[in-house]
Design a protein around this motif. Structure first.
Motif, PDB file in Angstrom:
ATOM      1  N   GLN A 204      53.463  32.392  35.557  1.00  0.00           N
ATOM      2  CA  GLN A 204      52.031  32.600  35.355  1.00  0.00           C
ATOM      3  C   GLN A 204      51.759  32.817  33.877  1.00  0.00           C
ATOM      4  OE1 GLN A 204      50.952  36.100  37.710  1.00  0.00           O
ATOM      5  NE2 GLN A 204      50.678  37.289  35.848  1.00  0.00           N
ATOM      6  N   LYS A 249      44.349  32.477  40.092  1.00  0.00           N
ATOM      7  CA  LYS A 249      44.104  33.747  40.779  1.00  0.00           C
ATOM      8  C   LYS A 249      43.275  34.657  39.883  1.00  0.00           C
ATOM      9  CE  LYS A 249      48.286  36.234  39.347  1.00  0.00           C
ATOM     10  NZ  LYS A 249      49.459  37.015  39.802  1.00  0.00           N
ATOM     11  N   ASP A 250      42.784  35.743  40.487  1.00  0.00           N
ATOM     12  CA  ASP A 250      41.970  36.734  39.765  1.00  0.00           C
ATOM     13  C   ASP A 250      40.751  36.083  39.117  1.00  0.00           C
ATOM     14  OD1 ASP A 250      43.977  38.458  40.504  1.00  0.00           O
ATOM     15  OD2 ASP A 250      44.925  38.521  38.532  1.00  0.00           O
ATOM     16  N   GLU A 283      36.550  37.845  44.451  1.00  0.00           N
ATOM     17  CA  GLU A 283      37.704  37.476  43.610  1.00  0.00           C
ATOM     18  C   GLU A 283      38.476  36.406  44.352  1.00  0.00           C
ATOM     19  OE1 GLU A 283      39.961  40.479  41.160  1.00  0.00           O
ATOM     20  OE2 GLU A 283      41.491  39.972  42.635  1.00  0.00           O
ATOM     21  N   PHE A 285      41.492  33.520  45.007  1.00  0.00           N
ATOM     22  CA  PHE A 285      42.878  33.066  44.838  1.00  0.00           C
ATOM     23  C   PHE A 285      42.962  31.663  45.435  1.00  0.00           C
ATOM     24  CE2 PHE A 285      46.939  32.204  46.833  1.00  0.00           C
ATOM     25  CZ  PHE A 285      47.873  32.548  45.871  1.00  0.00           C
ATOM     26  N   CYS A 286      43.481  30.733  44.673  1.00  0.00           N
ATOM     27  CA  CYS A 286      43.599  29.350  45.153  1.00  0.00           C
ATOM     28  C   CYS A 286      44.979  28.809  44.766  1.00  0.00           C
ATOM     29  CB  CYS A 286      42.510  28.472  44.547  1.00  0.00           C
ATOM     30  SG  CYS A 286      42.534  26.748  45.120  1.00  0.00           S
ATOM     31  N   LYS A 287      45.659  28.263  45.761  1.00  0.00           N
ATOM     32  CA  LYS A 287      46.996  27.705  45.545  1.00  0.00           C
ATOM     33  C   LYS A 287      47.076  26.361  46.250  1.00  0.00           C
ATOM     34  CE  LYS A 287      51.880  28.686  46.607  1.00  0.00           C
ATOM     35  NZ  LYS A 287      52.796  29.666  47.216  1.00  0.00           N
TER      36      LYS A 287
END
Length: 416
Positions: A204, A249-250, A283, A285-287
Motif C-alpha cells: 500500500q 481504501k479509506d 468510507e 473500500f474497493c478491491k
C-alpha cells in the motif's frame, strides 16, 4: 516458592527419579526418597497428569495438581537437576502427556512472513525527483509443514531475509507501479526458493502528490493528500498463475442530498423513520481482481476505476443522481466499473455509513433546517457486495478445486 497445605484426600504421584519437595512429601504422608511409579504407568486409581497440571518456574518443572488448583491450593513436585529445555522435552514428550497425536490432525494452512515493511523509494531524473512511500507485507507457505509439526527449520527462510529481499528489490528494480513491485516480489521468491509453495504480498502507498505552486509542478516538493489509499496484492502457487488484485481504501465520500431510505421492513422494534432526503456519507473500500497477471497499464486502470467510483457515487455534476440506499450505491459503483474496465474480473465494495443527526435547536429559539448536524461515529451501518464475471468465475472454479485438493503439498508432507 510459597506452599499451602494440600487436600488430605488428593491422590498424588510423581515420576520416577524425581526429588519431591520435602514439605509436600511430609504433609501428604509419604516418605522422602520413596520410589515412585513411572509417569507412563500411574498407580491404580491415579490419573495421568495433563499438560495444564504442570508449570515451569525458575528452571524447574512444577506439578500443579488439578484438584488443588481448583480449590485454590497448590501441591508441587519439582524436577531437580534438569534444565528447563531437557526437562520439558523428557517430561512432556517422552512421557506421552499429550494424548492428541500428529496423525490425528490435518494442516489446513500454515504460513509466515514479514509485516509492515515501510520505506521510501526516491528516484531522480536530473533535478526532478519522484517518490514512492510504501508499506509491504509478504507471506510464504512452504512445501512442507515440518517447521510447525517437528520444529525443523531447515527450509525456513527467515522473515528478516524476507524484509531484506523486499528492500533489495526496491533498490534494484524501483517501484514503477505498486502492482509491478508486488509481481517482482512474488516472482523472486517463487523462482529463487524451491521450497516455497505459495507466496502472497501486499503493498500500500502513502498518498504523496507533487506540490504545485501557481499551477507549476515543483521538482522536489510533495504534499500528502488523504483522498484514498492505493493498495495491491499479488499471489502465486507453484505451477499456478500469478494473480493480481488492486484497490483503494479509506476513501471518504459525501453527498448532502439526492439520497433517501424508504419502504424498508418494519416490526415492533423498528424506530427508524423513513427519509426522502438525507446526507449520504461513508468510507469506501474497493478491491478488484485482474485474474491472471498480464501486461496491463496498472496506473491508468487504477485512475479510471477511481473515476468510476466517484461518478457512480455522485452522479452528474449539475444535478446528481438519487440513491435509494447504500446498497444500491454500492451496486452502481460495481456495475459502472465492470462496464467500463474490461480488465476487472471480480470487484468487491464495502461502504461504511457515517450517519448525521440534525441538532434540535428549538430550546434555543431557532429552527434548524438540516443546517447543523452532528456525526454519529458508533455504531455504524455497513454494506458489502462482491460481483464477478460469470465466465471468469466458471474458469476459476476448476482451478480452486484443484488447489484445495492438493493443499499445496501439505497433506502429503504430513504423512512423511
Amino acid at each position: 516458592m510459597a506452599h499451602t497445605e494440600p487436600d488430605s484426600g488428593c491422590e498424588s504421584w510423581e515420576p520416577e527419579g524425581v526429588e519431591v519437595c520435602p514439605w509436600c512429601r511430609e504433609k501428604s504422608g509419604g516418605v522422602p526418597g520413596e520410589a515412585q511409579p513411572s509417569l507412563a504407568e500411574p498407580a491404580a486409581g491415579q490419573r495421568l497428569r495433563r499438560a495444564q497440571d504442570f508449570a515451569i518456574y525458575n528452571g524447574n518443572i512444577f506439578n500443579i495438581t488439578g484438584n488443588h488448583r481448583n480449590k485454590g491450593r497448590r501441591h508441587c513436585s519439582v524436577f531437580h537437576g534438569l534444565s528447563t529445555t531437557h526437562a520439558s522435552t523428557e517430561f512432556l514428550y517422552n512421557c506421552h502427556i499429550f494424548s492428541l497425536q500428529i496423525k490425528d490432525i490435518e494442516v489446513l494452512n500454515c504460513e509466515y512472513g514479514k509485516n509492515t515493511i515501510k520505506f521510501l523509494r526516491l528516484h531522480r531524473e536530473g533535478k526532478k525527483h519522484f517518490v514512492k512511500e510504501v508499506e509491504v507485507c509478504t507471506h510464504l507457505r512452504l512445501t512442507s509443514a515440518h517447521e510447525y509439526l517437528d520444529g525443523n527449520n531447515s527450509l525456513v527462510i527467515p522473515t528478516d531475509t524476507i524484509k531484506n529481499t523486499v528492500l533489495v528489490l526496491a533498490k534494484k528494480n524501483g517501484i514503477p507501479t505498486l502492482e509491478q513491485f508486488a509481481i517482482d516480489i512474488c516472482k523472486h521468491f517463487m523462482t529463487t526458493f524451491c521450497q516455497v509453495a505459495y507466496v502472497k504480498t501486499y503493498v500500500q502507498e502513502v498518498p504523496w502528490q507533487r506540490l504545485h505552486e501557481n499551477g507549476v509542478p515543483h521538482i522536489h516538493s510533495f504534499i500528502c493528500v488523504p483522498d484514498g489509499i492505493r493498495f495491491c496484492e499479488a499471489e502465486q502457487c507453484r505451477n499456478g498463475p500469478l494473480v493480481v488484485f488492486a484497490g483503494i481504501k479509506d476513501l471518504k465520500l459525501m453527498k448532502t442530498t439526492q439520497s433517501g431510505f424508504e419502504g424498508f421492513y418494519k416490526d415492533e422494534y423498528t424506530t427508524l423513520p423513513e427519509r426522502k432526503d438525507r446526507i449520504l456519507c461513508g468510507e469506501l473500500f474497493c478491491k478488484w481482481s485482474y485474474g491472471e497477471c498480464k501486461d496491463f497499464d496498472f496506473d491508468c486502470i487504477w485512475n479510471k476505476i477511481r473515476e468510476c467510483i466517484l461518478e457512480a457515487f455522485s452522479g452528474p455534476p449539475d444535478c446528481g443522481e438519487y440513491s435509494p440506499s447504500y446498497q444500491k450505491t454500492v451496486n452502481s459503483i460495481q456495475m459502472l466499473v465492470l462496464s467500463k474496465v474490461s480488465q476487472v474480473q471480480v470487484i468487491e465494495v464495502v461502504l461504511n455509513n457515517t450517519f448525521y443527526n440534525v441538532v434540535d435547536m428549538k430550546n434555543l429559539g431557532l429552527t434548524n433546517d438540516k443546517e447543523v448536524l452532528v456525526p454519529v461515529e458508533t455504531p455504524y451501518g455497513s454494506c458489502a457486495c462482491t460481483l464477478g464475471r460469470k465466465k471468469f468465475l466458471e474458469a476459476q472454479g476448476h482451478v480452486l478445486k484443484d488447489e484445495r485438493q492438493s493443499q499445496f503439498g501439505l497433506a502429503t508432507a504430513q504423512g512423511n
